[in-house]
Enzyme design. Structure first.
Site, PDB file in Angstrom:
ATOM      1  N   GLN A  25       3.277   8.130  -5.229  1.00  0.00           N
ATOM      2  CA  GLN A  25       4.168   7.095  -4.722  1.00  0.00           C
ATOM      3  C   GLN A  25       3.922   5.795  -5.485  1.00  0.00           C
ATOM      4  O   GLN A  25       2.890   5.641  -6.125  1.00  0.00           O
ATOM      5  CB  GLN A  25       3.906   6.853  -3.232  1.00  0.00           C
ATOM      6  CG  GLN A  25       4.152   8.079  -2.370  1.00  0.00           C
ATOM      7  CD  GLN A  25       3.658   7.848  -0.944  1.00  0.00           C
ATOM      8  OE1 GLN A  25       2.617   7.251  -0.737  1.00  0.00           O
ATOM      9  NE2 GLN A  25       4.428   8.336   0.017  1.00  0.00           N
TER      10      GLN A  25
ATOM     11  N   ARG B 232       0.843  -1.182   0.000  1.00  0.00           N
ATOM     12  CA  ARG B 232       0.000   0.000   0.000  1.00  0.00           C
ATOM     13  C   ARG B 232       0.878   1.231   0.000  1.00  0.00           C
ATOM     14  O   ARG B 232       1.918   1.259   0.658  1.00  0.00           O
ATOM     15  CB  ARG B 232      -0.897   0.020   1.253  1.00  0.00           C
ATOM     16  CG  ARG B 232      -1.810   1.229   1.310  1.00  0.00           C
ATOM     17  CD  ARG B 232      -2.525   1.322   2.650  1.00  0.00           C
ATOM     18  NE  ARG B 232      -1.606   1.431   3.769  1.00  0.00           N
ATOM     19  CZ  ARG B 232      -0.950   2.531   4.098  1.00  0.00           C
ATOM     20  NH1 ARG B 232      -1.083   3.636   3.389  1.00  0.00           N
ATOM     21  NH2 ARG B 232      -0.149   2.555   5.138  1.00  0.00           N
ATOM     22  N   VAL B 233       0.437   2.241  -0.747  1.00  0.00           N
ATOM     23  CA  VAL B 233       1.013   3.580  -0.661  1.00  0.00           C
ATOM     24  C   VAL B 233      -0.143   4.555  -0.552  1.00  0.00           C
ATOM     25  O   VAL B 233      -1.226   4.314  -1.080  1.00  0.00           O
ATOM     26  CB  VAL B 233       1.921   3.933  -1.871  1.00  0.00           C
ATOM     27  CG1 VAL B 233       3.211   3.138  -1.814  1.00  0.00           C
ATOM     28  CG2 VAL B 233       1.219   3.719  -3.182  1.00  0.00           C
ATOM     29  N   SER B 234       0.101   5.666   0.154  1.00  0.00           N
ATOM     30  CA  SER B 234      -0.980   6.596   0.464  1.00  0.00           C
ATOM     31  C   SER B 234      -1.338   7.545  -0.657  1.00  0.00           C
ATOM     32  O   SER B 234      -2.474   7.975  -0.769  1.00  0.00           O
ATOM     33  CB  SER B 234      -0.612   7.414   1.707  1.00  0.00           C
ATOM     34  OG  SER B 234      -0.450   6.555   2.801  1.00  0.00           O
ATOM     35  N   SER B 235      -0.367   7.902  -1.478  1.00  0.00           N
ATOM     36  CA  SER B 235      -0.687   8.878  -2.526  1.00  0.00           C
ATOM     37  C   SER B 235      -0.433   8.290  -3.906  1.00  0.00           C
ATOM     38  O   SER B 235       0.310   7.324  -4.063  1.00  0.00           O
ATOM     39  CB  SER B 235       0.142  10.157  -2.346  1.00  0.00           C
ATOM     40  OG  SER B 235       1.481   9.910  -2.674  1.00  0.00           O
TER      41      SER B 235
END
Length: 190
Positions: free
Chosen positions: A8, A2-5
Site C-alpha cells: 500500500q 500510515r499504511v499497514s502493508s
C-alpha cells in the site's frame, strides 16, 4: 500517515492532507509516514518522532487523514489528544471533519473525552465487580507465595529479625520467600 502493508502507499492520504493544509493557509512543517506498520503497534517510528516533536513544541497543529491512522483504540487516541492539549497543539482529522482549532471540533473532542471517561469508569466497575465476585467464591487473589513457611520457620525468621536485626532482604533469601512476606511475618500478620 500510515499504511499497514508494504504494497500500500500513503499517496491518497498525503494528497488530502496537503490540500487541507493549503486550504487553511497553514505552513507544512513535516510529514510523518509509517509505511507497512500495523496501527495496533503503538511503537511506530514516525509516530514516535511526531510525539517527540510535540514535546519540543515544533508545531501548532497535527493534521491526520483519519483517526485510525494516528491511533487504533479510543484509549490510545484520547492519550494522544490529551498530550496535544497539554502542549497547546490543535488536532485535525480531515475525513472525520474534527478540528480542535474550531469551536465545533472542540465540542466533538469534549464529547469523545466524555465517552472515553465513561468507558474507563465502566471498565473499572466491571473489574471491581469481578474481583468481589472472585473473593466471594473463595478465590485467593494476588500472586501466589514463593513458598509457605511452617510455624517453626516463621518463629525462626522472627527470632533472627528481632534478636540479630537481620535485614528483610537476607531473611527473604534465606527462607525462600519475598521481602514483603518476610516483613509481614515479622509484623505478626499471616
Amino acid at each position: 500517515m500510515r499504511v499497514s502493508s508494504g504494497e500500500q502507499n500513503t499517496g491518497a492520504q498525503e494528497h488530502a492532507l496537503r490540500e487541507y493544509v493549503q486550504r487553511r493557509g497553514w505552513k507544512l512543517q513535516q510529514i510523518y509516514r509509517d509505511q507497512g506498520v500495523s496501527g495496533a503497534n503503538s511503537n511506530r517510528p514516525a509516530l514516535n518522532e511526531l510525539l517527540k516533536a510535540c514535546r519540543r513544541g515544533s508545531f501548532d497543529v497535527i493534521v491526520v487523514w483519519k483517526f485510525d491512522r494516528f491511533a487504533r483504540s479510543l484509549k490510545q487516541l484520547m492519550s494522544g489528544l490529551e498530550m496535544c492539549r497539554a502542549f497547546g497543539i490543535d488536532f485535525v482529522s480531515v475525513t472525520e471533519a474534527v478540528d480542535t482549532s474550531l469551536p465545533a471540533g472542540e465540542l466533538v473532542f469534549q464529547m469523545i473525552g466524555a465517552v472515553a471517561q465513561f468507558e474507563r469508569s465502566l471498565i473499572a466497575e466491571r473489574v471491581k465487580s469481578g474481583l468481589a465476585n472472585a473473593r466471594a467464591n473463595g478465590k485467593v487473589l494476588g500472586r501466589p507465595p514463593l513458598r509457605k513457611l511452617t510455624r517453626i520457620e516463621v518463629a525462626e525468621l522472627r527470632r533472627q529479625r528481632i534478636q540479630r536485626g537481620v535485614p528483610f532482604r537476607h531473611l527473604a533469601k534465606k527462607f525462600g520467600v519475598s521481602v514483603w512476606t518476610a516483613h509481614r511475618m515479622c509484623a505478626g500478620r499471616r
